[in-house]
Design a protein around this motif. Structure first.
Motif, PDB file in Angstrom:
ATOM      1  N   LYS A  86      -6.677 -12.193  15.320  1.00 48.30           N
ATOM      2  CA  LYS A  86      -7.297 -13.262  15.214  1.00 48.30           C
ATOM      3  C   LYS A  86      -7.695 -13.984  15.757  1.00 48.30           C
ATOM      4  N   ASP A 126      -4.365  -0.761  13.701  1.00 49.15           N
ATOM      5  CA  ASP A 126      -4.232  -0.195  12.549  1.00 49.15           C
ATOM      6  C   ASP A 126      -5.752  -0.221  12.251  1.00 49.15           C
ATOM      7  N   TYR A 127      -5.841   0.674  11.236  1.00 46.98           N
ATOM      8  CA  TYR A 127      -7.314   0.813  10.292  1.00 46.98           C
ATOM      9  C   TYR A 127      -8.288  -0.554  10.115  1.00 46.98           C
ATOM     10  N   THR A 128      -6.926  -1.321   9.630  1.00 41.51           N
ATOM     11  CA  THR A 128      -7.981  -3.147   9.287  1.00 41.51           C
ATOM     12  C   THR A 128      -8.926  -3.502  10.020  1.00 41.51           C
ATOM     13  N   GLN A 167     -11.686  -1.769  12.012  1.00 45.20           N
ATOM     14  CA  GLN A 167     -13.030  -1.990  11.743  1.00 45.20           C
ATOM     15  C   GLN A 167     -13.409  -3.002  11.013  1.00 45.20           C
ATOM     16  N   ARG A 171     -16.590  -3.772  13.328  1.00 49.51           N
ATOM     17  CA  ARG A 171     -17.990  -4.565  13.214  1.00 49.51           C
ATOM     18  C   ARG A 171     -18.521  -5.992  14.281  1.00 49.51           C
ATOM     19  N   LYS A 197     -18.181   8.765   7.908  1.00 42.57           N
ATOM     20  CA  LYS A 197     -18.832   7.312   7.713  1.00 42.57           C
ATOM     21  C   LYS A 197     -17.653   6.534   8.579  1.00 42.57           C
ATOM     22  N   GLN A 198     -16.540   5.688   8.161  1.00 38.17           N
ATOM     23  CA  GLN A 198     -15.033   5.321   9.334  1.00 38.17           C
ATOM     24  C   GLN A 198     -14.617   6.492   9.919  1.00 38.17           C
ATOM     25  N   PRO A 230      -6.334   6.996   5.368  1.00 36.83           N
ATOM     26  CA  PRO A 230      -6.883   6.400   6.446  1.00 36.83           C
ATOM     27  C   PRO A 230      -6.620   5.927   7.791  1.00 36.83           C
ATOM     28  N   GLU A 231      -4.854   5.636   8.099  1.00 36.09           N
ATOM     29  CA  GLU A 231      -4.281   5.007   8.882  1.00 36.09           C
ATOM     30  C   GLU A 231      -4.122   6.603  10.373  1.00 36.09           C
TER      31      GLU A 231
END
Lengths: 668, 83
Positions: free
Chosen positions: A53, A84-86, A89, A93, A120-121, A289-290
């Protein structure tokens, strides 16, 4: 009441304190970005959330302040396949905010992704990993499920986009032919042939109309098995059928098609996990997804390798990296290495892994704080040592700082600093190298050496597109180089030295046997490369059929050994001129007169064709300053140029041109 | 439940890039910028990872249907965790 008021005040003060703290920390995002990226890399799992973060906060601030190149560099350090995926992402961005900003990207690529699922991902992550590798990708993403139409339709949007690389993101759901469970082997091979025929026709069509490199997924084996343990012995079972289709792809696909081994990714993740169909049924995602993280990283690493960005050399520390303990303190008998001791066996296993990379063409080097003789002695005399002196192309054991030693290694091997991967058990050394030589890839490592292999594999540093006989011999080439350097230092003058090498060169057009090596050089050569045009196999194959084009390859041998194929020239006739599109050479044979030898050959070809002038150009890149004066040195006149350093050169063909002197004998 | 709400809120903030987002029970996708079908997928994936839980195939899509809100999402997560 009083208590409540007090505590409210206290928390307000705390907030103020925190804000003040944040403000101070963020005043110079340039410095903060680096240290935050470092914190993120080395954060223990419990602190990873906070570190991430904080990193993203500083990254956003840097972007808002217009520090695009710094933000891009930090993003490049942080966007790793271990996230990881999150988190990926979130980074994607941030990456989007840097699109079309001056980020100092080294390369660009036009990539088309056509898929039979929601791409897309996957596309976003491929874009992010390419960006992290210094590649600005311009991506065309096809509509869901229409990959065949995009290829066969002459009016399609994808055709107009004209990609350099086409990724066919397909799954086992796209298999059109299926044998019966009871089919015998002969019948199954007929079905496989029909299946392969469909794909081959699709590739051929894409190749003819687009001339681009194709990346084609193979198919994942299903986790479910109707024949249970007997599955692999029943020719018509789903597993047997798909495995045979995959083998056929691997064996028969033409060289303009790279087969992307998705099945291997599924096996790494575990097939039940990979095949989690919940997200297919909800959103048409191809896998868990991962798993998209690894999937995208794998594709991006192939594209980066295609652009010449694969790593070339694995640099290893010694103490507690190649053996347990400290050689200088514990002595040759005291270090832990070899059979009978669990720790000693794991170090041995890591050595064997490094050796397997060396055997397939990755260069190995040592960068260690040690007494040179002591370290060298260990490789000679320790009975359990798997790696030996002749496995290393460069050996830096001294007391200099490691960043300087890494620079020296790159220089001695004539490769870029960004071609090195550095493995050191000491977290402090890793952090310092990342600060002082950020071009070097320095992965965070687990405490236990046995995890090093997995870490190196996971980062896909040494991606391979094709393998030629030369790859197996590369270390020998560099060792012969050391022999030559020795002669160089004892020879009286350059002429004596060059004569003493007894060089022989073979010159000829690119043909079926030299195609792969030529394209490999086209992709990998950075320093002696006048235009750095990265023609794909597909493009070069087309040139071979075009009569206006002339292709040259040069193989050089000398009394120390065979250097193999070391130079490629592509030129085409245009009116009365001979225009050199590509001229590159391996830096192993710098200053040996190969350029003069090649020019003599080009000029005699041009004269025979009745041409009046030979034209060349120099397109500057981050790495080819070495050849800025290449044409001037060969007697060309400058015929133009622009502010960016791009220059044009001409050499008029005199009727009686005197060939330049070389000490290379031409052989057939 | 408050601890759970805090944790879920943390995930919402990360997924939708909004440090100010405050999770209340009757929020729906319309109240949160970025909570479209792609955002929903990202939310589900992040929640599964964060809490180590698994949503059923049908739950993944039903969470954004008519009449569902963050309150029902919290209840569902609660039923899958010990929090």
């Amino acid at each position: 009441m009083w208590v409540a008021a007090f505590s409210e005040n206290a928390s307000e003060n705390n907030d103020k304190e925190r804000n003040k703290h944040n403000m101070e920390k963020h005043t110079d995002p340039k410095i903060n970005l680096r240290s935050m990226a470092e914190c993120l890399l080395s954060a223990p799992p419990a602190k990873a959330d906070d570190a991430f973060k904080e990193f993203v906060d500083v990254l956003r601030l840097a972007i808002a302040q217009g520090l695009y190149a710094d933000a891009a560099a930090a993003l490049g350090q942080a966007a790793l396949p271990t996230l990881d995926y999150t988190r990926l992402q979130t980074l994607q961005r941030c990456r989007k905010q840097l699109r079309s900003k001056a980020t100092g990207a080294r390369q660009s690529v036009k990539l088309a992704i056509l898929g039979s699922f929601t791409t897309k991902q996957l596309t976003d992550f491929i874009d992010l990993f390419l960006f992290a590798a210094g590649v600005e990708a311009n991506i065309f993403e096809g509509e869901y499920g229409v990959f065949r139409q995009e290829i066969f339709d002459v009016q399609s949007e994808m055709r107009r986009f004209a990609p350099q690389v086409l990724f066919l993101a397909t799954t086992w759901r796209d298999l059109a032919h299926h044998p019966n469970f009871a089919s015998d082997a002969a019948e199954v091979s007929r079905v496989v042939e029909a299946e392969y025929g469909d794909w081959a026709a699709l590739w051929q069509k894409a190749h003819e109309s687009l001339g681009c490199q194709i990346i084609q997924n193979n198919f994942t084996l299903p986790p479910w098995r109707p024949f249970a343990n007997h599955e692999t012995r029943q020719a018509g079972s789903p597993t047997s059928y798909i495995a045979l289709v995959n083998q056929t792809f691997a064996r028969s696909a033409p060289s303009f098609v790279i087969i992307h081994d998705v099945d291997h990714l599924a096996s790494l993740a575990g097939r039940w996990r990979w095949d989690d169909p919940r997200f297919y049924h909800n959103a048409k995602l191809p896998c868990d997804p991962e798993c998209l993280v690894d999937y995208a990283h794998s594709v991006a690493s192939i594209i980066a390798a295609q652009l010449g960005l694969a790593k070339k050399c694995l640099v290893l520390d010694l103490d507690n990296t190649l053996w347990g303990g400290v050689l200088g303190d514990d002595g040759l008998g005291g270090i832990r290495l070899g059979q009978g001791d669990p720790a000693g066996e794991s170090f041995l296993e890591f050595q064997r892994y490094a050796q397997s990379l060396r055997r397939r063409g990755v260069l190995l080097a040592v960068c260690s704080k040690n007494q040179r003789e002591t370290a060298w002695d260990a490789f000679k005399n320790h009975p359990e040592m798997a790696l030996r002196q002749d496995d290393f192309s460069c050996f830096m054991a001294n007391w200099n700082d490691k960043a300087s030693n890494l620079r020296a290694i790159a220089q001695q091997l004539n490769i870029g600093l960004d071609s090195l991967v550095f493995i050191d058990d000491n977290p402090a050394e890793r952090a310092i190298v990342r600060q002082l030589a950020p071009e070097v890839a320095v992965p965070e490592l687990p405490e236990d050496v046995i995890g090093y292999i997995r870490t190196i594999e996971q980062h896909r540093y040494f991606q391979v597109l094709s393998v030629g006989a030369e790859d197996y011999q590369r270390t020998a080439f560099y060792q012969a180089d050391q022999g030559r350097q020795h002669v160089q230092s004892t020879a009286v003058d350059i002429e004596t030295f060059l004569r003493s090498l007894e060089m022989k060169a073979r010159i000829g057009p690119i043909n079926a046997t030299t195609l792969e090596r030529s394209v490999q050089l086209i992709h990998r050569s950075n320093q002696f490369n006048l235009t750095a045009r990265r023609h794909s196999v597909a493009e070069v194959t087309r040139l071979l059929e075009d009569r206006a084009w002339i292709t040259l390859t040069v193989s050089l041998s000398d009394r120390f050994g065979d250097n193999g194929l070391i130079s490629v020239v592509l030129a085409h006739m245009s009116g009365e001129a001979f225009e050199i599109d590509t001229w590159l050479m391996s830096c192993r044979v710098l200053k040996r007169g190969v350029e003069q030898f090649v020019l003599n050959h080009l000029c005699s070809r041009a004269s025979k064709c009745g041409l009046k002038v030979v034209r060349g150009e120099y397109i500057p890149t981050a790495k080819n300053a070495l050849v800025r004066d290449h044409y001037a040195g060969l007697g060309f006149n400058q015929a133009g140029g622009d502010n960016a350093g791009h220059t044009y050169w001409e050499l008029p063909m005199a009727s009686q041109r005197q060939p330049l002197t070389t000490f290379i004998e031409e052989t057939v | 439940m408050d601890e759970l709400r805090d944790e879920v809120q943390k995930v919402f903030r990360a997924v939708f890039d909004d440090d100010q987002l405050v999770l209340v029970d009757n929020m729906t996708a319309d109240d949160v910028p970025g909570w479209d079908s792609l955002g929903h997928l990202n939310l589900v994936i992040a929640l599964e990872k964060h809490f180590g839980i698994r949503f059923a195939t049908a739950e993944i899509s039903s969470l954004k249907e008519e009449g569902q809100n963050t309150g029902s999402l919290l209840a569902l997560i609660k039923s899958k965790t010990s929090m």
